[in-house]
Enzyme design. Sequence first.
Site, PDB file in Angstrom:
ATOM      1  N   ALA A   1       0.818  -1.223   0.000  1.00  0.00           N
ATOM      2  CA  ALA A   1       0.000   0.000   0.000  1.00  0.00           C
ATOM      3  C   ALA A   1       0.848   1.268   0.000  1.00  0.00           C
ATOM      4  CB  ALA A   1      -0.919  -0.005   1.217  1.00  0.00           C
TER       5      ALA A   1
ATOM      6  N   ASP B   1      -3.041  -8.358 -16.373  1.00  0.00           N
ATOM      7  CA  ASP B   1      -2.250  -7.962 -17.535  1.00  0.00           C
ATOM      8  C   ASP B   1      -2.908  -6.660 -17.962  1.00  0.00           C
ATOM      9  OD1 ASP B   1      -1.584  -7.509 -20.315  1.00  0.00           O
ATOM     10  OD2 ASP B   1      -0.609  -9.458 -20.229  1.00  0.00           O
ATOM     11  N   HIS B   2      -2.267  -5.534 -17.686  1.00  0.00           N
ATOM     12  CA  HIS B   2      -3.016  -4.276 -17.825  1.00  0.00           C
ATOM     13  C   HIS B   2      -3.434  -3.991 -19.274  1.00  0.00           C
ATOM     14  CE1 HIS B   2       0.839  -2.260 -18.864  1.00  0.00           C
ATOM     15  NE2 HIS B   2       0.097  -1.292 -19.360  1.00  0.00           N
TER      16      HIS B   2
ATOM     17  N   HIS C   1       1.889  -9.101 -22.581  1.00  0.00           N
ATOM     18  CA  HIS C   1       0.968  -8.153 -23.224  1.00  0.00           C
ATOM     19  C   HIS C   1       0.744  -8.449 -24.710  1.00  0.00           C
ATOM     20  CE1 HIS C   1       1.488  -6.111 -19.516  1.00  0.00           C
ATOM     21  NE2 HIS C   1       2.594  -5.462 -19.823  1.00  0.00           N
TER      22      HIS C   1
HETATM   23  N1  NDP Z   1       4.985   0.668 -10.518  1.00  0.00           N
HETATM   24  C1  NDP Z   1       4.380   0.381 -11.655  1.00  0.00           C
HETATM   25  O1  NDP Z   1       4.053   1.244 -12.466  1.00  0.00           O
HETATM   26  C2  NDP Z   1       4.067  -1.051 -11.983  1.00  0.00           C
HETATM   27  C3  NDP Z   1       4.312  -2.084 -11.085  1.00  0.00           C
HETATM   28  N2  NDP Z   1       3.936  -3.361 -11.381  1.00  0.00           N
HETATM   29  C4  NDP Z   1       4.136  -4.452 -10.425  1.00  0.00           C
HETATM   30  O2  NDP Z   1       3.533  -4.111  -9.191  1.00  0.00           O
HETATM   31  C5  NDP Z   1       4.255  -4.660  -8.111  1.00  0.00           C
HETATM   32  C6  NDP Z   1       4.626  -3.542  -7.141  1.00  0.00           C
HETATM   33  O3  NDP Z   1       5.454  -2.627  -7.806  1.00  0.00           O
HETATM   34  P1  NDP Z   1       5.797  -1.184  -7.205  1.00  0.00           P
HETATM   35  O4  NDP Z   1       4.648  -0.610  -6.484  1.00  0.00           O
HETATM   36  O5  NDP Z   1       6.368  -0.417  -8.334  1.00  0.00           O
HETATM   37  O6  NDP Z   1       6.959  -1.519  -6.164  1.00  0.00           O
HETATM   38  P2  NDP Z   1       7.531  -0.592  -4.990  1.00  0.00           P
HETATM   39  O7  NDP Z   1       8.918  -1.030  -4.772  1.00  0.00           O
HETATM   40  O8  NDP Z   1       7.263   0.846  -5.241  1.00  0.00           O
HETATM   41  O9  NDP Z   1       6.640  -1.007  -3.741  1.00  0.00           O
HETATM   42  C7  NDP Z   1       6.806  -2.233  -3.101  1.00  0.00           C
HETATM   43  C8  NDP Z   1       5.792  -2.348  -1.982  1.00  0.00           C
HETATM   44  O10 NDP Z   1       6.026  -3.600  -1.349  1.00  0.00           O
HETATM   45  C9  NDP Z   1       6.127  -3.389   0.060  1.00  0.00           C
HETATM   46  N3  NDP Z   1       7.057  -4.354   0.624  1.00  0.00           N
HETATM   47  C10 NDP Z   1       8.277  -4.694   0.145  1.00  0.00           C
HETATM   48  N4  NDP Z   1       8.843  -5.628   0.949  1.00  0.00           N
HETATM   49  C11 NDP Z   1       7.962  -5.857   1.947  1.00  0.00           C
HETATM   50  C12 NDP Z   1       7.958  -6.698   3.086  1.00  0.00           C
HETATM   51  N5  NDP Z   1       8.982  -7.514   3.365  1.00  0.00           N
HETATM   52  N6  NDP Z   1       6.882  -6.676   3.880  1.00  0.00           N
HETATM   53  C13 NDP Z   1       5.837  -5.876   3.624  1.00  0.00           C
HETATM   54  N7  NDP Z   1       5.767  -5.057   2.565  1.00  0.00           N
HETATM   55  C14 NDP Z   1       6.822  -5.044   1.744  1.00  0.00           C
HETATM   56  C15 NDP Z   1       6.633  -1.979   0.214  1.00  0.00           C
HETATM   57  O11 NDP Z   1       6.234  -1.452   1.449  1.00  0.00           O
HETATM   58  P3  NDP Z   1       7.255  -0.906   2.564  1.00  0.00           P
HETATM   59  O12 NDP Z   1       8.385  -0.294   1.838  1.00  0.00           O
HETATM   60  O13 NDP Z   1       6.423   0.055   3.373  1.00  0.00           O
HETATM   61  O14 NDP Z   1       7.617  -2.119   3.316  1.00  0.00           O
HETATM   62  C16 NDP Z   1       5.919  -1.262  -0.919  1.00  0.00           C
HETATM   63  O15 NDP Z   1       4.635  -0.872  -0.521  1.00  0.00           O
HETATM   64  C17 NDP Z   1       5.445  -5.384  -8.728  1.00  0.00           C
HETATM   65  O16 NDP Z   1       5.107  -6.733  -8.892  1.00  0.00           O
HETATM   66  C18 NDP Z   1       5.591  -4.718 -10.095  1.00  0.00           C
HETATM   67  O17 NDP Z   1       6.162  -5.598 -11.036  1.00  0.00           O
HETATM   68  C19 NDP Z   1       3.293  -3.654 -12.569  1.00  0.00           C
HETATM   69  C20 NDP Z   1       3.039  -2.692 -13.496  1.00  0.00           C
HETATM   70  C21 NDP Z   1       3.433  -1.317 -13.300  1.00  0.00           C
HETATM   71  O1  LIG Z   2       4.072  -3.625 -18.390  1.00  0.00           O
HETATM   72  C1  LIG Z   2       4.735  -2.746 -18.909  1.00  0.00           C
HETATM   73  O2  LIG Z   2       4.096  -1.860 -19.711  1.00  0.00           O
HETATM   74  C2  LIG Z   2       4.669  -0.590 -19.977  1.00  0.00           C
HETATM   75  C3  LIG Z   2       3.928  -0.036 -21.194  1.00  0.00           C
HETATM   76  O3  LIG Z   2       2.577   0.091 -20.891  1.00  0.00           O
HETATM   77  P1  LIG Z   2       1.663   1.105 -21.693  1.00  0.00           P
HETATM   78  O4  LIG Z   2       0.317   0.906 -21.111  1.00  0.00           O
HETATM   79  O5  LIG Z   2       2.232   2.479 -21.473  1.00  0.00           O
HETATM   80  O6  LIG Z   2       1.743   0.731 -23.136  1.00  0.00           O
HETATM   81  C4  LIG Z   2       6.149  -0.682 -20.237  1.00  0.00           C
HETATM   82  O7  LIG Z   2       6.707   0.632 -20.311  1.00  0.00           O
HETATM   83  C5  LIG Z   2       6.815  -1.415 -19.106  1.00  0.00           C
HETATM   84  O8  LIG Z   2       8.205  -1.599 -19.419  1.00  0.00           O
HETATM   85  C6  LIG Z   2       6.189  -2.769 -18.898  1.00  0.00           C
HETATM   86  O9  LIG Z   2       6.692  -3.347 -17.706  1.00  0.00           O
END
Ligand code: NDP
Ligand SMILES: O=C1O[C@H](COP(=O)(O)O)[C@@H](O)[C@H](O)[C@H]1O
Length: 518
Positions: free
Chosen positions: A11, A179-180, A242
Site C-alpha cells: 500500500a 495484464d493491464h 501483453h
Molecule cells: N509501478 C508500476 O508502475 C508497476 C508495477 N507493477 C508491479 O507491481 C508490483 C509492485 O510494484 P511497485 O509498487 O512499483 O513496487 P515498490 O517497490 O514501489 O513497492 C513495493 C511495496 O512492497 C512493500 N514491501 C516490500 N517488501 C515488503 C515486506 N517484506 N513486507 C511488507 N511489505 C513489503 C513496500 O512497502 P514498505 O516499503 O512500506 O515495506 C511497498 O509498498 C510489482 O510486482 C511490479 O512488477 C506492474 C506494473 C506497473
Molecule cells: O508492463 C509494462 O508496460 C509498460 C507499457 O505500458 P503502456 O500501457 O504504457 O503501453 C512498459 O513501459 C513497461 O516496461 C512494462 O513493464
Amino acid sequence: MEPMTFVLFGATGDLAKRKIYPALFNLFLDRKLPSSFSLIGLGRREWSDESFRANVEQSIREFSRRQSNDPSLMKQFVEAFRYHVLDIGRQEDYLDLKHLIEQCEEELHLPQNRLFYLSVGPEHFQPIAMNIQQSGLGSVNGWKRLVIEKPFGHDLQSARALNEKLSQAFTENEIFRIDHYLGKPMVQKLEALQQNNLVIQGIWNNRYIANVQITANETVGVEERAGYYDHVGALRDMFQNHMLQLLMMTAIQLPRESGFDEVRVKKKRVMKALEPLQKQNVTASVIRGQYTAGSMKGQPVAGYVDEPGIMAGTMNDTFIAAKLQIDDYYWRGVPFYIRTGKRLKEKSTRIVIEFKEQFISSPSEKHGRIEPNLLVIEMSPNESITLQLNSKDLSGEGEVKPVHIDIHPAGEELPEAYENLIRDALAGDSTFFAHWDEVELAWAWAQPILEAFEENLVPLRLYEAGTYGPPESDELLSQDGYHWWFDAKEQQTTEGEEKQYAYHKNINTVASLPTKSF
Ligand SMILES: NC(=O)C1=CN([C@@H]2O[C@H](COP(=O)(O)OP(=O)(O)OC[C@H]3O[C@@H](n4cnc5c(N)ncnc54)[C@H](OP(=O)(O)O)[C@@H]3O)[C@@H](O)[C@H]2O)C=CC1
Ligand SMILES: O=C1O[C@H](COP(=O)(O)O)[C@@H](O)[C@H](O)[C@H]1O
C-alpha cells in the site's frame, strides 16, 4: 456489487500510488464501488491511518484523471481506508491482520468477502499466499480472491512452480492475474465489436484478412528500472504477456454473449494452434534489437549499454519483432507480425488488420492503386477504432481514395485500464484477466526464443534511438510483400521518408458514424 474488504499488500508502493488509488477513486465517483467497502493497506512503513489517508489523497491529486471540488467526497472516500504494519515474512503479523479484518467486518457489518491484492515484488507472491492460508485469513464464510501483478514467473519452469504454490492456497477461479493491456478500453471494445457484429464475424478469417500487425512502440528508455529490465528484456517484459494477450484477443472467434469461460477456452485454443518455433530456427522469424545512442525529439539520448545500472557487455533485448502463424481453420496462412521496443520514434500501441486486396485483372489507369481496407485499433497515443474503406472523391477528379469510418472516435474520455480491471475483480468477473492455461502456453511458446537469446543464437541488431527499430523488422514483412502501417501523423514528421505506407487518417475525409438511429 457485494460488500467486501480489500486487503492491499504494497500500500506504500509506487503502483498503489500511481494506479490503484486513482482507479478506486474514479470508481467511487462513478458509484462503482460496493456500498459497504473497507480497504486495509499494508506495508512495513510505520504509518498511521491518518498518514495513510493523507498519502492516498495526495496520490489522487497527483495521478487521478479526475478531481473533485467537493472535499466531503474525498473525506467520504478515504474513510474506508485503514493502515496496518505488516512484514510479509513474519507469520505473527498475519494473525494481527486477521484480528483487524475481523474487527472491521464486525463494525461495518461486512460479510467475509476478502480480496487480497498483491502490489508487491514477485518474490513476495508465494510467501503471502502461503501465509494467508496458514493464518486462516483465507478461511472465509464468503468468498476470497487473489489479485496478482506481473511478472508471473521468469520462464516456463518458474511460472509453473509459482502457480503450483498459489494453487495450494487459492483455486484458479479465485486468482486474478493482471495484464493491464487486457484492461485497455480499446481491447475490450475490440472484443465487443467481434462478438456483436455478424458483419465483422463474417470477415474475421483467412478468406478476407491478409495479415495482422500488433505494435507497442515506446519512446521511453529503461528509465530507473535497470535492475529489473536488464534481466527481462522486451521479450519477458512485453512480448510473452501483453503482446501475446493482444494476439489472443484479436484471433479469438467469439459468439454473442460469451462468458469468461468461453473467452478462456477460445484464447487457449488460439495459443494451442500457434505454430511452435524451434530454438535453432528462431532467427528466421524473430528479430532481437537493442538501442544505441540517438536523439529523441531533437535531444541526444544515451544508448542502452550506457544507461545507469546496465551490466557491461549486456546482450539484453530492448526490441523484439516476430512473425507468428496460427495453424487453424480461421487463420492458416495469415501472418501475425508483432513488434515492441523502447526508445523508438513514436509512442504507438495499435493493432492493424489488413484485408486482402481485391482481385483485379488489370490496374485501372484512372483509379491507380487501390489501398487495402484496414481496421485500425489504436490504443496509444489516441484511443480509436477506424475502418479504412475506398470511396469515390466527387469533389476532385472522381478518383478512388481511402476514407475513414470512426467506429470509436478518438477524444472520448474513457476509464483507465486499472479502473476496468479493479472493477471486474471486485465483481468477480475474470474475462479480462490472464488464466493460468494462457500464461503457461505463452511461456511454453516463448521458451525456445528465451533459450535462443540466452545462447546468442539470434543476432543482436542495434538500432539508433529515435528510429523505428532495426531495418530487419521491416524485412520480416517485406519478404511476404507487406509493410508496417503507420499513422499518417507519424510519417509526416519524418523528413524525406516515403509516405506510401501511411494509412491516411486525418488527411482525407474522416466520416463519423451518425449518432441518430436508423
Ligand atoms: N509501478 C508500476 O508502475 C508497476 C508495477 N507493477 C508491479 O507491481 C508490483 C509492485 O510494484 P511497485 O509498487 O512499483 O513496487 P515498490 O517497490 O514501489 O513497492 C513495493 C511495496 O512492497 C512493500 N514491501 C516490500 N517488501 C515488503 C515486506 N517484506 N513486507 C511488507 N511489505 C513489503 C513496500 O512497502 P514498505 O516499503 O512500506 O515495506 C511497498 O509498498 C510489482 O510486482 C511490479 O512488477 C506492474 C506494473 C506497473
Ligand atoms: O508492463 C509494462 O508496460 C509498460 C507499457 O505500458 P503502456 O500501457 O504504457 O503501453 C512498459 O513501459 C513497461 O516496461 C512494462 O513493464
